[in-house]
Design an enzyme around this catalytic site. Structure first.
Site, PDB file in Angstrom:
ATOM      1  N   LEU A   1       0.769  -1.112  -0.022  1.00  0.00           N
ATOM      2  CA  LEU A   1      -0.033  -0.044   0.030  1.00  0.00           C
ATOM      3  C   LEU A   1       1.034   1.373  -0.103  1.00  0.00           C
ATOM      4  CD1 LEU A   1      -2.794  -1.202   2.515  1.00  0.00           C
ATOM      5  CD2 LEU A   1      -2.929  -1.106  -0.059  1.00  0.00           C
ATOM      6  N   GLY A   2       2.197   1.247   0.246  1.00  0.00           N
ATOM      7  CA  GLY A   2       3.034   2.147   0.448  1.00  0.00           C
ATOM      8  C   GLY A   2       4.295   1.877   1.029  1.00  0.00           C
TER       9      GLY A   2
ATOM     10  N   GLY B   1       9.234   2.557   7.142  1.00  0.00           N
ATOM     11  CA  GLY B   1       8.750   1.187   6.717  1.00  0.00           C
ATOM     12  C   GLY B   1       7.901   0.989   5.662  1.00  0.00           C
TER      13      GLY B   1
ATOM     14  N   VAL C   1       3.890  -0.295   4.014  1.00  0.00           N
ATOM     15  CA  VAL C   1       2.464  -0.913   4.665  1.00  0.00           C
ATOM     16  C   VAL C   1       1.749  -1.719   3.753  1.00  0.00           C
ATOM     17  CG1 VAL C   1       0.196  -0.163   5.089  1.00  0.00           C
ATOM     18  CG2 VAL C   1       2.020   1.545   5.690  1.00  0.00           C
TER      19      VAL C   1
ATOM     20  N   ASP D   1       1.159  15.511  12.525  1.00  0.00           N
ATOM     21  CA  ASP D   1       1.142  15.524  11.016  1.00  0.00           C
ATOM     22  C   ASP D   1      -0.099  15.233  10.256  1.00  0.00           C
ATOM     23  OD1 ASP D   1       2.787  15.534   8.708  1.00  0.00           O
ATOM     24  OD2 ASP D   1       3.095  13.072   8.869  1.00  0.00           O
TER      25      ASP D   1
END
Length: 746
Positions: A22-23, A28, A30, A138
């Site tokens: 997913l990204g 790290g 996902v 964020d």
């Protein structure tokens, strides 16, 4: 959108099998993952290259905890986690909805009813976080997922407990520039009010399709966030006053999430009722397509041909080698001048040439109320060597100069003009410099001619320890005036202080290493600078293998006493007094409740007492270490910052109140700051005291408290969080937020 797995992605994390990516980011990756029973989750992992770092593991665990705090109503609920695994991971529900930036890209600017419902729901999410004393830091469109039941806030990678910056010292402005609060952009503390600022920026984006401070380079955005007004063109008229109040540069004037939610929406109807049909259709499409994702794994790339044997590495000094291997560098630039001392990140082993400096190494000049300012490094960034954290940047007032270590060099800056007078050629550590009046002494080394067969051999060999004077006119180190064959030039050696022509320092004997070794021997000693004679040597307790704590946090001489704050191997802080004539310990008192990071500051002493804050305020008798007075008895339950002496009084900021003046001898309160402005004064920054005013930090300003009226009188915009009065120049010198600046001492 999901993308295929790459060849070396793990095949399983506990019961979860990754089926797509997913990204991926700096911390790290996902994954979209499923269990054997078909449960689909989003699974976040930590990169293997940083998983061995305890600090990153702690940050990852805190991210998991923050996700649990916000809960599944306002966030992606955590369903499983293993932060202790070789590759730490945690799994959350897979949220069926697009991020806000994709929703706006699909639908265009959202209607006012959608923006109001979205804002009220996000107020609830932030309120839940803030009630647990956690700030997100964020909040941006890509971190808000839109579902039919309400928005969900994700990505708590830099969320933290309010007031705790220990895990985020690596950078000053941490977050996304376009949606930062002004205080976050300048490196100051980002509180719950900072999240409110970011929320308002996010709602401007939802209503207009653009961030309130536009697009562009990070440095430009950081400048606009701090000093320009937001662009609110296109925001519905009824929302303008609400969002403008949330975007106030002063965090104390921003509303709370509860107040804002009540003005945005009455809570009636279902969230889906307020969403455009196009967005609802996209949510439904995603709910269907997630089950159609099939596992795909890309093959390993073809191996590159052998480029041949690498050239033999150049021989570097141990000091340069240590700094280079740590990957720590910095730039010092005279703002508005043609010259710059640029530095870049050097990684891995030594190279014959450093990488080029980044094109934006010169930041925009800050809109401060200063006489002058130059770009330097941030004092909150510790010089770290393979995980060892040392003392932060120190300001030295030497003759007409401000002397400080910037990067790996000692630098002299004119206190009156801000002109950079000189930069040393040799590598210098900030904790190996001591100054007094018009002289500077360096703890250095003598090259004994040893040449190892490899870089590793060179790093394991330690040269003899030496002491050298530094010429403040030319900016060069003189020939060592003394060397010690029984002591080694080790990174952990410390220059503590100079008094009456005597240098007090910590020195070790044993193998050169990047960290303490249990086989090393350590001593505190006194050396006559004029003759080079060693006056005495006293042993220090051994450090455990690979310990990261320097022995001393601060030290000064009072009469015939060497007064110091010393860090024990277990991390506790002790006040220790030695006889300056013999080195004998007169007394040693453990300071309960005081953390080392809180007191890495110059000591506050007079002829009778050592004064310690960072919790209760107390005065310890220099004669025997007994408690002369303690604020817990006179003002129980009160918390104080770091103290300062001046004009016959002891000053400290009291939490929730402001500046308080005490009688140093008795602890009796003389006066306390008038008005409510001091409620948000910074406890981490020690006051500085001038002839007529005491100066304390609050938000992005340095406030002057009149010593006669006891009320705030005037203030200066500043990025600093470390202040010093330079008496000869008549200036307040401030270091922080990448800048060194001078403010008039009135």
């Amino acid at each position: 959108m999901p993308s295929p797995l790459i060849h070396d992605d793990p095949h399983a994390f506990g019961p979860y099998r990754p089926i797509a990516r997913l990204g991926s980011g700096g911390m790290g990756t996902v994954y979209l993952a499923r269990t054997a029973g078909g449960r689909t989750v989003a699974l976040k992992t930590m990169h293997a290259r940083i998983a061995s770092d305890p600090a990153f593991r702690t940050r990852f665990r805190l991210e998991t905890d923050a996700a649990r705090v916000v809960g599944e109503r306002f966030g992606a609920g955590v369903v499983d986690a293993d932060p202790r695994a070789e590759t730490p991971w945690f799994a959350t529900e897979y949220v069926l909805g697009p991020p806000l930036d994709e929703a706006v890209q699909l639908c265009g600017p959202l209607p006012e009813t959608s923006v109001r419902a979205l804002g009220a729901a996000l107020c609830g999410a932030l309120g839940q976080l803030h009630a647990s004393d956690v700030v997100h830091r964020d909040l941006k469109p890509s971190n808000v997922l839109i579902t039919a039941y309400g928005p969900k806030v994700i990505d708590f990678g830099i969320a933290r407990a309010a007031g705790d910056d220990h895990l985020t010292r690596v950078g000053v402005a941490v977050g996304t520039p376009a949606f930062m609060s002004p205080e976050q952009a300048s490196g100051q503390e980002h509180t719950a009010a900072g999240d409110v600022f970011a929320l308002a920026g996010l709602l401007v984006f939802a209503a207009t399709g653009r961030p309130p401070f536009g697009h562009g380079q990070a440095a430009d955005l950081l400048y606009r966030v701090q000093y320009t007004e937001p662009d609110l063109n296109g925001v519905p008229e009824s929302l303008l006053p609400l969002l403008a109040q949330c975007l106030d540069k002063n965090p104390f004037r921003r509303p709370t999430t509860g107040w804002l939610a009540s003005r945005l929406h009455d809570g009636g109807g279902e969230f889906a009722d307020h969403l455009p049909d196009v967005l609802l259709a996209d949510i439904a499409r995603r709910a269907t397509e997630v089950w159609q994702v099939m596992p795909q794994r890309l093959p390993a790339p073809a191996e590159d041909p052998d480029p041949g044997a690498p050239p033999a590495p150049a021989r570097w000094s141990r000091r340069r080698l240590l700094l280079t291997g740590a990957g720590t560098t910095l730039a010092v630039a005279a703002t508005g001048t043609a010259g710059a001392w640029a530095w870049s990140r050097w990684g891995g082993g030594p190279h014959t040439q450093p990488a080029p400096a980044p094109s934006n190494s010169l930041l925009p000049k800050k809109q401060l109320d200063s006489r002058w300012q130059i770009q330097v490094a941030d004092p909150e960034t510790y010089l770290s060597v393979d995980g060892l954290e040392y003392l932060p940047a120190q300001l030295h007032s030497v003759a007409n100069l401000v002397v400080l270590v910037a990067g790996d060099s000692l630098n002299g800056v004119s206190a009156q003009t801000g002109k950079i007078s000189w930069k040393s050629d040799d590598t210098v550590y900030t904790w190996q410099v001591a100054s007094e009046s018009d002289r500077v002494i360096l703890v250095t080394e003598v090259d004994d001619g040893y040449i190892g067969s490899s870089v590793e051999d060179d790093a394991s060999h330690a040269n003899p320890l030496a002491l050298a004077s530094f010429d403040i006119l030319s900016g060069t180190a003189e020939k060592p005036f003394v060397q010690f064959s029984d002591l080694n030039a080790l990174p952990e050696n410390q220059a503590l202080c100079i008094a009456d022509g005597v240098l007090y320092l910590v020195a070790g004997r044993g193998e050169f290493s990047q960290g303490f070794l249990s086989s090393q021997s350590w001593y505190v000693l006194a050396v006559d600078i004029g003759t080079g004679k060693r006056l005495w040597t006293a042993p220090l307790p051994k450090r455990r293998q690979d310990s990261s704590q320097l022995y001393f946090l601060a030290a000064s001489v009072v009469g015939n006493r060497l007064v110091a704050l010393q860090e024990a191997d277990d991390g506790s802080v002790h006040a220790v007094v030695r006889d300056t004539r013999t080195g004998t310990v007169r007394w040693d008192r453990k300071l309960d409740g005081v953390a080392p990071d809180q007191v890495r500051q110059p000591l506050v002493t007079d002829a009778q007492h050592l004064y310690v804050g960072a919790g209760p305020l107390r005065a310890l008798r220099l004669g025997d270490g007994g408690v002369a007075w303690d604020s817990k008895s006179a003002r129980p339950g009160r918390t104080y910052g770091l103290p300062a002496l001046g004009k016959g009084s002891l000053y400290a900021v009291e939490k929730g109140l402001g500046l308080v003046a005490f009688d140093p001898a008795t602890g009796r309160v003389k006066w306390q700051e008038k008005g409510a402005q001091g409620a948000k004064a910074d406890l981490k920054t020690a006051p500085v005291v001038g002839p007529d005013y005491a100066y304390t930090k609050r938000g992005g300003r340095l406030w002057a408290i009149d010593l006669s009226s006891h009320a705030p009188d005037h203030s200066y915009r500043t990025t600093g969080d470390r202040f010093m009065i330079h008496e000869k120049a008549g200036e307040i010198i401030a270091l922080g937020g990448h800048f060194l600046a001078a403010f008039p001492l009135r």
